[in-house]
Write a protein that holds these residues in place. Sequence first.
Motif, PDB file in Angstrom:
ATOM      1  N   THR A 111      -6.301  -5.084  -8.112  1.00  0.00           N
ATOM      2  CA  THR A 111      -6.171  -3.513  -8.564  1.00  0.00           C
ATOM      3  C   THR A 111      -7.420  -3.098  -9.783  1.00  0.00           C
ATOM      4  OG1 THR A 111      -3.919  -3.792  -9.626  1.00  0.00           O
ATOM      5  CG2 THR A 111      -4.131  -3.648  -7.338  1.00  0.00           C
ATOM      6  N   ARG A 150      -3.900   4.104 -11.106  1.00  0.00           N
ATOM      7  CA  ARG A 150      -3.874   2.646 -10.306  1.00  0.00           C
ATOM      8  C   ARG A 150      -4.122   2.810  -8.764  1.00  0.00           C
ATOM      9  NH1 ARG A 150       0.707  -0.601  -9.713  1.00  0.00           N
ATOM     10  NH2 ARG A 150       1.720  -0.644 -11.389  1.00  0.00           N
ATOM     11  N   SER A 151      -5.261   2.260  -8.705  1.00  0.00           N
ATOM     12  CA  SER A 151      -5.712   2.113  -6.999  1.00  0.00           C
ATOM     13  C   SER A 151      -4.596   0.977  -6.611  1.00  0.00           C
ATOM     14  CB  SER A 151      -7.344   0.956  -7.312  1.00  0.00           C
ATOM     15  OG  SER A 151      -6.780  -0.564  -7.511  1.00  0.00           O
ATOM     16  N   LYS A 152      -5.175   1.270  -4.871  1.00  0.00           N
ATOM     17  CA  LYS A 152      -4.314   0.251  -4.428  1.00  0.00           C
ATOM     18  C   LYS A 152      -5.253  -0.906  -4.145  1.00  0.00           C
ATOM     19  CE  LYS A 152      -6.923   1.626  -0.018  1.00  0.00           C
ATOM     20  NZ  LYS A 152      -7.799   0.688   0.000  1.00  0.00           N
ATOM     21  N   ALA A 153      -4.854  -1.823  -3.783  1.00  0.00           N
ATOM     22  CA  ALA A 153      -5.629  -3.320  -3.202  1.00  0.00           C
ATOM     23  C   ALA A 153      -6.914  -3.290  -3.081  1.00  0.00           C
ATOM     24  CB  ALA A 153      -5.060  -4.487  -2.371  1.00  0.00           C
ATOM     25  N   ASP A 180     -14.281  -3.134  -1.636  1.00  0.00           N
ATOM     26  CA  ASP A 180     -14.017  -2.108  -1.651  1.00  0.00           C
ATOM     27  C   ASP A 180     -14.373  -1.423  -2.543  1.00  0.00           C
ATOM     28  OD1 ASP A 180     -13.338  -2.440   0.893  1.00  0.00           O
ATOM     29  OD2 ASP A 180     -11.186  -2.386   0.092  1.00  0.00           O
ATOM     30  N   PHE A 218     -13.294   1.569  -6.044  1.00  0.00           N
ATOM     31  CA  PHE A 218     -11.945   2.488  -6.534  1.00  0.00           C
ATOM     32  C   PHE A 218     -12.497   3.633  -7.660  1.00  0.00           C
ATOM     33  CE2 PHE A 218      -8.603   3.597  -9.955  1.00  0.00           C
ATOM     34  CZ  PHE A 218      -7.757   4.082  -8.938  1.00  0.00           C
ATOM     35  N   LYS A 245      -1.025  -6.513   5.352  1.00  0.00           N
ATOM     36  CA  LYS A 245      -1.098  -5.800   6.832  1.00  0.00           C
ATOM     37  C   LYS A 245       0.151  -5.649   7.588  1.00  0.00           C
ATOM     38  CE  LYS A 245      -5.574  -4.625   6.547  1.00  0.00           C
ATOM     39  NZ  LYS A 245      -7.024  -5.361   6.864  1.00  0.00           N
ATOM     40  N   LEU A 258       1.155  -5.532  -0.754  1.00  0.00           N
ATOM     41  CA  LEU A 258       0.130  -5.240  -1.573  1.00  0.00           C
ATOM     42  C   LEU A 258       0.506  -3.612  -0.517  1.00  0.00           C
ATOM     43  CD1 LEU A 258      -2.805  -7.788  -1.266  1.00  0.00           C
ATOM     44  CD2 LEU A 258      -1.845  -6.875  -3.038  1.00  0.00           C
ATOM     45  N   ASP A 259       0.983  -3.668   0.339  1.00  0.00           N
ATOM     46  CA  ASP A 259       0.389  -2.552   1.197  1.00  0.00           C
ATOM     47  C   ASP A 259       1.628  -1.482   0.676  1.00  0.00           C
ATOM     48  OD1 ASP A 259       3.313  -4.057   1.584  1.00  0.00           O
ATOM     49  OD2 ASP A 259       4.072  -2.376   3.030  1.00  0.00           O
ATOM     50  N   GLU A 260       0.894   0.024   0.681  1.00  0.00           N
ATOM     51  CA  GLU A 260       1.664   1.294   0.074  1.00  0.00           C
ATOM     52  C   GLU A 260       2.451   1.233  -0.020  1.00  0.00           C
ATOM     53  OE1 GLU A 260      -1.769   4.415  -0.599  1.00  0.00           O
ATOM     54  OE2 GLU A 260      -1.706   2.302   0.175  1.00  0.00           O
ATOM     55  N   GLU A 261       3.593   1.239   0.595  1.00  0.00           N
ATOM     56  CA  GLU A 261       5.018   1.075   0.231  1.00  0.00           C
ATOM     57  C   GLU A 261       5.804  -0.107   0.291  1.00  0.00           C
ATOM     58  OE1 GLU A 261       7.011   4.014   2.751  1.00  0.00           O
ATOM     59  OE2 GLU A 261       5.271   4.622   3.641  1.00  0.00           O
TER      60      GLU A 261
END
Lengths: 109, 314
Positions: free
Chosen positions: A64, A72-75, A80, A82, B107, B135-138
């Motif tokens: 990240t 803040r990026s996602k994983a 991928d 960002f 996931k 690592l999931d969004e929420e």
Amino acid sequence: MKTLNRRDFSVAVAAAILLPITTARADDNAMEVHIDNFVFQPAELKIKIGTTVTWTNRDDIPHTVVSAGKFRSKALDTDDKFTFTFTDAGDYKYFCSLHPHMTGMIKVE
Amino acid sequence: MSGHDHGDDGVSRRKVLECMTWAGTGVLWTITGGVPRSLGIIDSAEAATAAAPGMTFLQISDSHVGFDKPANPNALGTLEEAVNKINAMPTKPSFMIHTGDITHLSKASEFDNADRIISQSKLDVHYVPGEHDFLDEEVKFYRDRYGRGTKGAGWYSFDAGGVHFVGLVNVVDLKAGGLGNLGTEQLAWLEDDLRGKSKSTPIVLFAHIPLWTVYPEWGWGTEDGGRALEYVKGFGSVTVLNGHIHQVMQKVEGNVTFHTARSTAFPQPAPGAAPSPGPMKVEDAKLRSMLGVASINFKQNEQRLAIIDTPLQG
């Protein structure tokens, strides 16, 4: 400390070749940071206000890109990206929240 | 590295132990590598292979379900091999602990696949999360599945076979430049959890990232792990089980035994042996000798728990 193995050496050569190109792109308002071997490269970047920075994860492990209170990026899985556009001057320290020993800095002026 | 010799076992052990030492922070660590049956705590390790009395439980770790890169294109497949290995063990373990990184990318499908395979062991499984499980969004898939009845980000304790087990979470709120982190709230809970326990109660602490400092350059350690270890100081038998580093490593310090288990997904290099701790690609024929599970046996009146690391192959 260690002699470079062939892979490191070719990476170093590639970096040396690419370096002038990335530097030249500074005026394009687009800059890149790569994540290779758990390292942000370059670790420190000086940019002008309005520049967009794109981080690309080239590791086989997610990372990240996090700057407390700023972005803040996602994983990011392998390959991928960002991106973040810097609209304010200042020093932006950032790190990988999964592997916090990975740190970097964007200086915006 | 000390222990008694047990006939033939002693000879083969000496032959196969490939000890590599390096100085960390003034302590000599020992790694065992390339060991067909890597021995954990040697004193009574072989006792657990036979139908051992006492209690035996299993540790699996770092299954990284969803990982499909060159280091192992089929991490789900090797997890299934590990479960088959467990099912074939002569002594049915009482239960299993999973020390985190169940999935690779958090996931829902990865959690589902992991559960589908792990449940084939028909064992109770006590989980702690790795950084790959949040690592999931929420940040809810792990908690929905495994967080019930836990505190904070997922810590808890339970008792089994006369042993007090504490599952800790050291993969959240990590600070830039730092290592794994337990945090003050969890540490206060731990201190309270252990209060009033008889000092003769064997304690097992388990968490994803090593609670001891293995190699800070790669983040292999826990910033405030030392404080957790302070709380268990007075206990006669303490075992600390971790994962995260995808290789067997062990250290004994006084009454405390530290041990990390293999991954079931892919190996990682020995500290400092590669440019980064990323997945290590080895020859296909060698992969399964570097993946595996650990079984831990506890016998009343023995200070140390016996740990046996079993690779998937070899």
